[in-house]
Enzyme design. Sequence first.
Site, PDB file in Angstrom:
ATOM      1  CG  ASP A  69      -6.277  -2.751   3.269  1.00 45.52           C
ATOM      2  OD1 ASP A  69      -5.177  -2.488   3.779  1.00 45.52           O
ATOM      3  OD2 ASP A  69      -6.928  -1.939   2.580  1.00 45.52           O
TER       4      ASP A  69
ATOM      5  CB  SER B 144      -0.896   0.001   1.236  1.00 43.93           C
ATOM      6  OG  SER B 144      -1.515   1.265   1.341  1.00 43.93           O
TER       7      SER B 144
ATOM      8  CG  ASP C 210      -5.261   2.482   0.865  1.00 47.66           C
ATOM      9  OD1 ASP C 210      -6.198   1.685   0.762  1.00 47.66           O
ATOM     10  OD2 ASP C 210      -4.152   2.195   1.357  1.00 47.66           O
TER      11      ASP C 210
ATOM     12  CG  MET D  18     -11.443   3.237   2.146  1.00 50.53           C
ATOM     13  SD  MET D  18      -9.839   3.189   2.974  1.00 50.53           S
ATOM     14  CE  MET D  18      -8.772   3.263   1.542  1.00 50.53           C
TER      15      MET D  18
ATOM     16  N   GLY E  86      -2.696  -3.931   9.031  1.00 46.43           N
ATOM     17  CA  GLY E  86      -1.917  -4.598  10.073  1.00 46.43           C
ATOM     18  C   GLY E  86      -1.205  -5.861   9.623  1.00 46.43           C
TER      19      GLY E  86
ATOM     20  CG  HIS F  77      -9.356   0.099  -0.492  1.00 46.13           C
ATOM     21  ND1 HIS F  77      -8.749  -0.057   0.737  1.00 46.13           N
ATOM     22  CD2 HIS F  77     -10.690   0.061  -0.249  1.00 46.13           C
ATOM     23  CE1 HIS F  77      -9.672  -0.184   1.673  1.00 46.13           C
ATOM     24  NE2 HIS F  77     -10.855  -0.103   1.104  1.00 46.13           N
TER      25      HIS F  77
ATOM     26  CG  MET G 287      -8.415   7.209   2.414  1.00 50.44           C
ATOM     27  SD  MET G 287      -7.564   7.188   3.997  1.00 50.44           S
ATOM     28  CE  MET G 287      -6.712   5.610   3.879  1.00 50.44           C
TER      29      MET G 287
ATOM     30  N   GLY H  33      -2.834   4.015   7.911  1.00 48.52           N
ATOM     31  CA  GLY H  33      -1.909   2.890   7.952  1.00 48.52           C
ATOM     32  C   GLY H  33      -1.389   2.717   9.377  1.00 48.52           C
TER      33      GLY H  33
ATOM     34  CG  MET I  27     -11.641  -2.630   5.359  1.00 49.92           C
ATOM     35  SD  MET I  27     -10.153  -2.208   4.420  1.00 49.92           S
ATOM     36  CE  MET I  27      -9.112  -1.431   5.665  1.00 49.92           C
TER      37      MET I  27
ATOM     38  CG  HIS J 200      -3.970  -1.527  -1.486  1.00 47.59           C
ATOM     39  ND1 HIS J 200      -5.041  -2.313  -1.831  1.00 47.59           N
ATOM     40  CD2 HIS J 200      -4.417  -0.722  -0.481  1.00 47.59           C
ATOM     41  CE1 HIS J 200      -6.079  -2.017  -1.061  1.00 47.59           C
ATOM     42  NE2 HIS J 200      -5.727  -1.043  -0.237  1.00 47.59           N
TER      43      HIS J 200
ATOM     44  N   GLY K 142      -8.857   4.114   7.081  1.00 44.50           N
ATOM     45  CA  GLY K 142      -8.530   5.531   7.266  1.00 44.50           C
ATOM     46  C   GLY K 142      -7.036   5.796   7.410  1.00 44.50           C
TER      47      GLY K 142
HETATM   48  C1  DX5 Z   1      -6.273   1.636   5.631  1.00 46.67           C
HETATM   49  C2  DX5 Z   1      -5.839   1.309   4.233  1.00 46.67           C
HETATM   50  C3  DX5 Z   1      -4.750   0.325   4.163  1.00 46.67           C
HETATM   51  C4  DX5 Z   1      -3.449   0.758   4.801  1.00 46.67           C
HETATM   52  C5  DX5 Z   1      -2.784  -0.471   5.365  1.00 46.67           C
HETATM   53  O1  DX5 Z   1      -7.456   2.366   5.571  1.00 46.67           O
HETATM   54  O2  DX5 Z   1      -6.932   0.788   3.480  1.00 46.67           O
HETATM   55  O3  DX5 Z   1      -4.513  -0.097   2.824  1.00 46.67           O
HETATM   56  O4  DX5 Z   1      -2.586   1.382   3.915  1.00 46.67           O
HETATM   57  O5  DX5 Z   1      -1.651  -0.078   6.075  1.00 46.67           O
HETATM   58  P1  DX5 Z   1      -0.923  -1.027   7.123  1.00 46.67           P
HETATM   59  O6  DX5 Z   1      -0.469  -2.234   6.364  1.00 46.67           O
HETATM   60  O7  DX5 Z   1       0.152  -0.175   7.647  1.00 46.67           O
HETATM   61  O8  DX5 Z   1      -1.972  -1.386   8.159  1.00 46.67           O
HETATM   62 ZN    ZN Z   2      -6.600  -0.200   1.494  1.00 43.58          ZN
END
Ligand code: DX5
Ligand code: ZN
Length: 220
Positions: free
Chosen positions: A180, A9, A36, A69, A182, A67, A38, A149, A142, A34, A147
């Site tokens: 997606d 990501s 993201d 959001m 952690g 992705h 937002m 990382g 999820m 990936h 929101g």
């Molecule tokens: C969170 C995102 C994820 C995020 C994951 O809303 O959708 O894609 O980047 O980041 P890590 O792997 O650090 O949890």
């Molecule tokens: Zn994501």
Amino acid sequence: MKKLIISPSILSLDYSKTSEQLKELANSKAEWVHFDVMDGHFVPNLTFGPDMLKGFKKVLPQVMDVHIMVEDAKKYADVFIDAGADVLTFHSEALQNDLSAICDLCVHIRSRGVLAGVSVRPKTSVEPLLQHLDQIDVLLIMSVEPGFGGQAFMEDMLEKVRRAREVIEQNGYSTRIEIDGGINDKTAVLARNAGCDTLVAGSYVFKQDIQSAVESLLCQ
Ligand code: DX5
Ligand code: ZN
């Protein structure tokens, strides 16, 4: 189960080292990247617009795994397909979990030659979607609240993965199960054992050597 795919990501990219990190990512064993999106409404953060996707696409050979959001999923699905998305995943909650609207948007995304993905927040049940997996190319579970990382993996989300894997195997669906939030070398093992075939990883990949981090997720 399908071959494992890693989708780093780029939310976690170090933007003071963008060109260097993009080169490393381009040469890594990650098959997807990936991206993201937002909107500051669906989630309390703002990230990328379509021009950034166009730019990243010029220097990355990977499949662009987008992705979104955002509240207006229908509008932005098209905006990011126009900008070069190869996989377009929207949120079930953005369409009020309305199954007919979700299936219609998947049909539309596929009609544009792009893989259709549907994502669920931690509090949303995956069960209603399982009867419609023939219309969904990627089911994105999820494992953190969307929101940001760098959050901790929610292990109880693995139950959703197990249920989806069971339904996919029983019916011979080709849907990928992506997870997606952690993901690191430890949680990747749990996710794979539960039935995930696609792993998103942000902070784990970009806070160390990118290529070896991707390899460590592939070699668990
Ligand atoms: C969170 C995102 C994820 C995020 C994951 O809303 O959708 O894609 O980047 O980041 P890590 O792997 O650090 O949890
Ligand atoms: Zn994501």
